[in-house]
Design an enzyme around this catalytic site. Structure first.
Site, PDB file in Angstrom:
ATOM      1  N   LEU A 196      -0.173  38.861  -6.927  1.00 58.36           N
ATOM      2  CA  LEU A 196      -1.008  37.834  -7.557  1.00 58.36           C
ATOM      3  C   LEU A 196      -0.711  36.446  -7.003  1.00 58.36           C
ATOM      4  O   LEU A 196      -1.580  35.573  -6.998  1.00 58.36           O
ATOM      5  CB  LEU A 196      -0.789  37.830  -9.072  1.00 58.36           C
ATOM      6  CG  LEU A 196      -1.131  39.127  -9.810  1.00 58.36           C
ATOM      7  CD1 LEU A 196      -0.755  39.004 -11.286  1.00 58.36           C
ATOM      8  CD2 LEU A 196      -2.615  39.457  -9.664  1.00 58.36           C
TER       9      LEU A 196
ATOM     10  N   ASP B 217       5.721  20.305 -14.385  1.00 56.64           N
ATOM     11  CA  ASP B 217       5.036  20.767 -13.173  1.00 56.64           C
ATOM     12  C   ASP B 217       3.585  21.140 -13.490  1.00 56.64           C
ATOM     13  O   ASP B 217       3.097  22.195 -13.089  1.00 56.64           O
ATOM     14  CB  ASP B 217       5.765  21.953 -12.554  1.00 56.64           C
ATOM     15  CG  ASP B 217       5.326  22.219 -11.106  1.00 56.64           C
ATOM     16  OD1 ASP B 217       4.789  21.294 -10.468  1.00 56.64           O
ATOM     17  OD2 ASP B 217       5.511  23.354 -10.634  1.00 56.64           O
TER      18      ASP B 217
ATOM     19  N   GLY C 280       5.816  32.387  -4.624  1.00 55.38           N
ATOM     20  CA  GLY C 280       6.545  31.137  -4.743  1.00 55.38           C
ATOM     21  C   GLY C 280       7.700  31.114  -3.770  1.00 55.38           C
ATOM     22  O   GLY C 280       7.868  32.026  -2.953  1.00 55.38           O
ATOM     23  N   GLY C 281       8.508  30.088  -3.865  1.00 52.06           N
ATOM     24  CA  GLY C 281       9.624  29.962  -2.941  1.00 52.06           C
ATOM     25  C   GLY C 281      10.696  31.011  -3.152  1.00 52.06           C
ATOM     26  O   GLY C 281      11.335  31.464  -2.208  1.00 52.06           O
ATOM     27  N   PHE C 282      10.895  31.428  -4.408  1.00 52.34           N
ATOM     28  CA  PHE C 282      11.974  32.360  -4.716  1.00 52.34           C
ATOM     29  C   PHE C 282      11.465  33.648  -5.360  1.00 52.34           C
ATOM     30  O   PHE C 282      12.245  34.545  -5.633  1.00 52.34           O
ATOM     31  CB  PHE C 282      12.983  31.704  -5.670  1.00 52.34           C
ATOM     32  CG  PHE C 282      13.823  30.662  -4.998  1.00 52.34           C
ATOM     33  CD1 PHE C 282      15.083  30.977  -4.508  1.00 52.34           C
ATOM     34  CD2 PHE C 282      13.361  29.363  -4.851  1.00 52.34           C
ATOM     35  CE1 PHE C 282      15.859  30.018  -3.891  1.00 52.34           C
ATOM     36  CE2 PHE C 282      14.140  28.397  -4.235  1.00 52.34           C
ATOM     37  CZ  PHE C 282      15.389  28.719  -3.747  1.00 52.34           C
ATOM     38  N   ALA C 283      10.180  33.717  -5.641  1.00 56.65           N
ATOM     39  CA  ALA C 283       9.667  34.877  -6.369  1.00 56.65           C
ATOM     40  C   ALA C 283       8.257  35.216  -5.910  1.00 56.65           C
ATOM     41  O   ALA C 283       7.564  34.397  -5.313  1.00 56.65           O
ATOM     42  CB  ALA C 283       9.670  34.605  -7.865  1.00 56.65           C
TER      43      ALA C 283
ATOM     44  N   CYS D 197       4.686  37.177  -7.655  1.00 55.95           N
ATOM     45  CA  CYS D 197       4.107  37.637  -8.908  1.00 55.95           C
ATOM     46  C   CYS D 197       3.179  38.810  -8.596  1.00 55.95           C
ATOM     47  O   CYS D 197       2.325  38.712  -7.708  1.00 55.95           O
ATOM     48  CB  CYS D 197       3.336  36.505  -9.582  1.00 55.95           C
ATOM     49  SG  CYS D 197       2.854  36.870 -11.277  1.00 55.95           S
TER      50      CYS D 197
ATOM     51  N   LYS E   4       6.691  38.544 -12.756  1.00 58.97           N
ATOM     52  CA  LYS E   4       7.380  37.658 -11.819  1.00 58.97           C
ATOM     53  C   LYS E   4       8.664  38.379 -11.388  1.00 58.97           C
ATOM     54  O   LYS E   4       9.511  38.697 -12.226  1.00 58.97           O
ATOM     55  CB  LYS E   4       7.691  36.334 -12.511  1.00 58.97           C
ATOM     56  CG  LYS E   4       8.216  35.247 -11.616  1.00 58.97           C
ATOM     57  CD  LYS E   4       8.266  33.932 -12.392  1.00 58.97           C
ATOM     58  CE  LYS E   4       8.733  32.784 -11.532  1.00 58.97           C
ATOM     59  NZ  LYS E   4       8.736  31.507 -12.264  1.00 58.97           N
TER      60      LYS E   4
END
Length: 644
Positions: A62, A179, A65-68, A70, A85
């Site tokens: 979906l 954010d 991100g930088g560390f994960a 989804c 996530k």
């Protein structure tokens, strides 16, 4: 460099966005390598929760991100679909990185609100941490904006109302999101918005101990965050202004070709407001993007802004809005009925009443003065026999006294009531009467620094709420005695009495038909349905504009609207009995001119919604402050411009 380093090192920062090419992302990306430089092992399709034994099937990606990443993930025992996530342990191997994930989980898991992405469960195995969240099948506002380029103002109102609702809940829990951006507003199957991604969220700290870390999406950072003055609720409000701007214009307000210039623009609160935006949208954006945090509105006040109260807000949006602009209709379960009602009501040749959407710069300009002599020319007019002089004129020289009397009372002629005088009249003659009275007062009123003492005004009727839906049906309003009226685009008028059971229909001035809402003539069904919709909408969504109340009238309504006019600064409304009201957008002040006991009264409702009423004769003798005079002058000029 320190600033770049702080942003890029947040483990769940803007780098972890789920959206593709979100406007305003301006992401500070860096290439990351896996632990020891090795590629990660292939993740299994079937994932088991070691604690419960439940099995899940991992589906499509979906977002990243930088560390994960989804993923869509389905519970094999219930078929329930989640947004999962998934964070590899190798990405959060350092203690401070793991602490951030734990903090995100602890903050998010206790949140329960219809406009917050729901947190269901979390677990971990030897490879990953799994966070199971509410699945939003329409993805995010970033995806919608990418397909649409820009959104319409009704859509923006629809989404902002839900964002503010969710954000207000967060702030009540003393949580800052930190954010807010289009990619973190997710949209459900039913087009409900959900605030999500709490990777940068933090508990609100006391003013002297606030977090000073620079984190978030660069284009949405507030001046105080950039200046390391700390995060407060006002920083989320600033981001909300950036979000609103981006939805309306397709790009964020501070976007430039380089990050240094973007930060300079943010610190100076320097951005452009194109003429394509409505005045109300410009005003709200300007307040949200105020340079000083204390100058930004509280969340409670945002939804009371004219951008919401003076514009159509759909109750729901169709899924087609994800890829194409909607056609708005009156929100009702019987949509097809409204289409038929509108066709029957306004089909064929439309004889629209004159109304004006905008009025360019209205400056004080006076036409020919009234027909009475001025006090200075030495030739006072003869007073009319049998008319008592208003108490406020006692003790004045005869010349001044007679002039005041003619200004504030003489224009009503010999009628026993204003309605009798107007029975065979026209909108034009009503306006001319008010114009003469207001102009005469302004030309003879002395200057003063203070507002004179007010007087009691018995049961004044005035407009407490209004809705402009003239692009389809007409102009609706609610009076202080709870009567609701609609001036339809075809020039007819309907009033729904406070008992919600009786309708008065005016085909033209002075001609009234009365019927019950339980026995509506067939040819009036469409208009009555629209009238009820206006009444329901104003009752549910709008707040009263002042402290003056009136006793409900369940018999014959005294007031119905003849004409209305909007400028870029104010709304003017003119009624059948000569009542004249002007609402000023920027500070919510209002002036109301009406007659009571054969004397003109002027009511002023200030910014705090507190009212004061004066005899016009008192203003003529004692004067009024410059701000009230300016509003009276502007109101007069709206009257003078109404037929131009």
């Amino acid at each position: 460099m320190e600033l770049l380093r702080n942003i890029s090192q947040q483990p769940t920062n803007s780098n972890r966005m789920y959206e593709p090419n979100q406007p305003g992302s301006c992401e500070l990306r860096r290439k990351r390598t896996e632990d020891h430089g090795h590629a990660p092992a292939e993740m299994s399709k079937i994932i088991t929760d070691p604690a419960t034994g439940k099995c899940y099937c991992r589906g499509k990606v979906l977002g990243k991100g930088g560390f994960a990443k989804c993923y869509e993930m389905t519970d094999l025992s219930t078929s329930k679909v989640y947004a999962a996530k998934i964070i590899p342990h190798t990405r959060v191997s350092k203690p401070h990185q793991r602490e951030k994930i734990d903090r995100e989980i602890e903050l998010h898991r206790v949140l329960h609100h219809k406009h917050i992405v729901h947190f269901y469960h979390h677990f971990e195995d030897k490879d990953n941490i799994y966070i199971l969240l509410e699945y939003c099948s329409r993805r995010s506002l970033a995806h919608i904006l990418k397909a649409r380029k820009v959104l319409t103002e009704p859509e923006v109102r629809y989404y902002l109302r839900q964002i503010v609702s969710g954000l207000k809940y967060l702030h009540e829990q003393e949580i800052l999101h930190r954010d807010l951006k289009l990619g973190n507003f997710f949209v459900s199957e039913s087009m409900e918005l959900k605030v999500g991604d709490f990777g940068l969220a933090a508990k609100l700290e006391p003013a002297g101990n606030r977090r000073k870390t620079i984190c978030g999406t660069p284009n949405y950072l507030s001046p105080e965050v950039l200046n390391k003055q700390g995060h407060g609720c006002e920083s989320d409000v600033w981001a909300l202004g950036c979000v609103m701007y981006t939805m309306l214009l397709g790009r964020p307000p501070f976007e430039t070709t380089n990050l240094k210039e973007t930060y300079r623009c943010i610190r100076e609160a320097r951005y452009a407001l194109p003429s394509s935006l409505s005045p109300q949208a410009k005003q709200l954006i300007s307040s949200l993007l105020a340079k000083t945090p204390e100058d930004r509105p509280h969340l409670d006040h945002i939804l009371r802004h004219d951008f919401f109260s003076q514009g159509f807000v759909p109750e729901r949006l169709p899924a087609s809005c994800c890829h194409s602009a909607p056609e708005f209709h009156v929100s009702s379960p019987a949509k097809s009925f409204f289409k038929k009602a509108a066709a029957a009501l306004f089909g064929g040749k439309r004889d629209k009443v004159k109304y004006y959407e905008t009025l360019s710069d209205v400056r004080p300009c006076y036409l020919t003065p009234p027909s009475f002599s001025s006090p200075q020319d030495g030739r006072p007019p003869s007073p009319s026999a049998g008319r008592p002089v208003a108490p406020a004129t006692e003790g004045l020289p005869p010349t001044t006294r007679d002039t005041i009397r003619l200004i504030v009372r003489g224009s009503l002629g010999s009628c026993s009531s204003s309605s009798e005088c107007l029975e065979d009249s026209t909108t034009g003659s009503v306006a001319e009467t008010i114009t003469s009275v207001l102009r005469g007062c302004l030309e003879n009123m002395p200057k003063a620094d203070d507002i004179p003492n007010g007087t009691e005004c018995s049961n004044l009727q005035w407009v407490t709420k209004w809705v402009d839906y003239s692009n389809k049906y007409g102009f609706g309003y609610q009076l202080s005695d709870h009567i609701v009226g609609v001036l339809f685009n075809n020039g007819t008028h309907m009033s729904l009495l406070a008992d919600k059971k009786t309708v008065h229909y005016y085909a033209e001035l002075g001609q009234c038909s009365v019927f019950s809402t339980s026995d509506v003539p067939e040819h009036f069904v469409g208009q009555v349905t629209v009238l009820k919709y206006f009444a329901h909408y104003m009752e549910e969504n709008l707040m009263d504009g002042g402290d003056l109340v009136s006793q409900p009238d369940t018999h014959m309504p005294r007031l119905y609207l003849l004409q209305w006019l909007k400028s870029d600064r104010a709304l003017m409304m003119l009624f059948n009995d000569g009542t004249f009201q002007v609402n000023f957008y920027h500070d919510h002040t209002k002036i109301i001119l009406c007659t009571q006991r054969e004397e003109y009264m002027l009511t002023y409702i200030n910014e705090e919604r507190v009212s004061s009423t004066f005899r016009l004769s008192s203003l003529l003798t004692s004067g009024c402050p410059a701000d009230l005079r300016q509003r009276m002058e502007y109101s007069l000029n709206m009257l003078l411009q109404r037929c131009n």
